[in-house]
Design a protein around this motif. Structure first.
Motif, PDB file in Angstrom:
ATOM      1  N   GLU A   1      30.926  41.680  41.461  1.00 47.39           N
ATOM      2  CA  GLU A   1      30.397  42.051  42.778  1.00 47.39           C
ATOM      3  C   GLU A   1      30.617  43.546  42.978  1.00 47.39           C
ATOM      4  O   GLU A   1      31.733  43.992  43.212  1.00 47.39           O
ATOM      5  CB  GLU A   1      31.099  41.257  43.876  1.00 47.39           C
ATOM      6  N   GLY A   2      29.556  44.326  42.853  1.00 46.36           N
ATOM      7  CA  GLY A   2      29.696  45.779  42.983  1.00 46.36           C
ATOM      8  C   GLY A   2      30.580  46.312  41.878  1.00 46.36           C
ATOM      9  O   GLY A   2      30.343  46.061  40.698  1.00 46.36           O
ATOM     10  N   ASP A   3      31.658  47.007  42.280  1.00 43.30           N
ATOM     11  CA  ASP A   3      32.569  47.561  41.276  1.00 43.30           C
ATOM     12  C   ASP A   3      33.791  46.672  41.041  1.00 43.30           C
ATOM     13  O   ASP A   3      34.773  47.105  40.458  1.00 43.30           O
ATOM     14  CB  ASP A   3      32.996  48.981  41.665  1.00 43.30           C
ATOM     15  N   GLN A   4      33.740  45.424  41.502  1.00 44.00           N
ATOM     16  CA  GLN A   4      34.845  44.487  41.299  1.00 44.00           C
ATOM     17  C   GLN A   4      34.433  43.374  40.350  1.00 44.00           C
ATOM     18  O   GLN A   4      33.302  42.895  40.377  1.00 44.00           O
ATOM     19  CB  GLN A   4      35.287  43.854  42.613  1.00 44.00           C
ATOM     20  N   ILE A   5      35.392  42.981  39.528  1.00 41.20           N
ATOM     21  CA  ILE A   5      35.210  41.857  38.614  1.00 41.20           C
ATOM     22  C   ILE A   5      36.238  40.806  38.999  1.00 41.20           C
ATOM     23  O   ILE A   5      37.418  41.115  39.160  1.00 41.20           O
ATOM     24  CB  ILE A   5      35.431  42.287  37.155  1.00 41.20           C
ATOM     25  N   LYS A   6      35.805  39.581  39.155  1.00 44.95           N
ATOM     26  CA  LYS A   6      36.736  38.486  39.440  1.00 44.95           C
ATOM     27  C   LYS A   6      36.984  37.731  38.146  1.00 44.95           C
ATOM     28  O   LYS A   6      36.047  37.281  37.488  1.00 44.95           O
ATOM     29  CB  LYS A   6      36.181  37.555  40.517  1.00 44.95           C
ATOM     30  N   LEU A   7      38.261  37.625  37.791  1.00 38.17           N
ATOM     31  CA  LEU A   7      38.663  36.937  36.568  1.00 38.17           C
ATOM     32  C   LEU A   7      39.397  35.654  36.916  1.00 38.17           C
ATOM     33  O   LEU A   7      40.234  35.633  37.817  1.00 38.17           O
ATOM     34  CB  LEU A   7      39.598  37.817  35.732  1.00 38.17           C
ATOM     35  N   GLY A   8      39.107  34.605  36.183  1.00 38.02           N
ATOM     36  CA  GLY A   8      39.884  33.377  36.250  1.00 38.02           C
ATOM     37  C   GLY A   8      40.819  33.361  35.060  1.00 38.02           C
ATOM     38  O   GLY A   8      40.417  33.689  33.943  1.00 38.02           O
ATOM     39  N   ILE A   9      42.069  33.014  35.299  1.00 35.10           N
ATOM     40  CA  ILE A   9      43.071  33.024  34.232  1.00 35.10           C
ATOM     41  C   ILE A   9      43.641  31.624  34.104  1.00 35.10           C
ATOM     42  O   ILE A   9      44.205  31.084  35.057  1.00 35.10           O
ATOM     43  CB  ILE A   9      44.194  34.025  34.536  1.00 35.10           C
ATOM     44  N   ASP A  10      43.496  31.037  32.938  1.00 37.51           N
ATOM     45  CA  ASP A  10      44.053  29.722  32.656  1.00 37.51           C
ATOM     46  C   ASP A  10      45.191  29.924  31.674  1.00 37.51           C
ATOM     47  O   ASP A  10      44.976  30.325  30.528  1.00 37.51           O
ATOM     48  CB  ASP A  10      42.979  28.809  32.062  1.00 37.51           C
TER      49      ASP A  10
END
Length: 73
Positions: A26-35
């Motif tokens: 989203e724009g300049d942000q990255i959302k990461l999921g960590i398992d």
């Protein structure tokens, strides 16, 4: 440093037990999921640095307290 390109929904595997998944961009942000297993601590780097600093300060104060107690004896 290894640099990889991933798209939303794609993952990176670290060893046998840690998976990083790109959840959203989203724009300049990255959302990461960590398992990762529950016994693996996962922190943002700035929080991890604060934890390390707090541990150093606590350790130093314990050593100082110990030395002060020795002087009193």
């Amino acid at each position: 440093m290894l640099v990889l390109t991933r798209k939303v929904g794609e993952s990176i595997q670290i060893g046998d037990v840690i998976t990083l998944k790109v959840v959203a961009v989203e724009g300049d942000q990255i959302k990461l999921g960590i398992d990762a297993p529950k016994d693996v601590d996962v922190h943002r780097s700035e929080i991890y640095e604060q934890i390390i600093e707090a541990n150093k300060q606590a350790s130093n104060s314990k050593v100082k307290d110990f030395l002060e107690n020795l002087k009193k004896e």
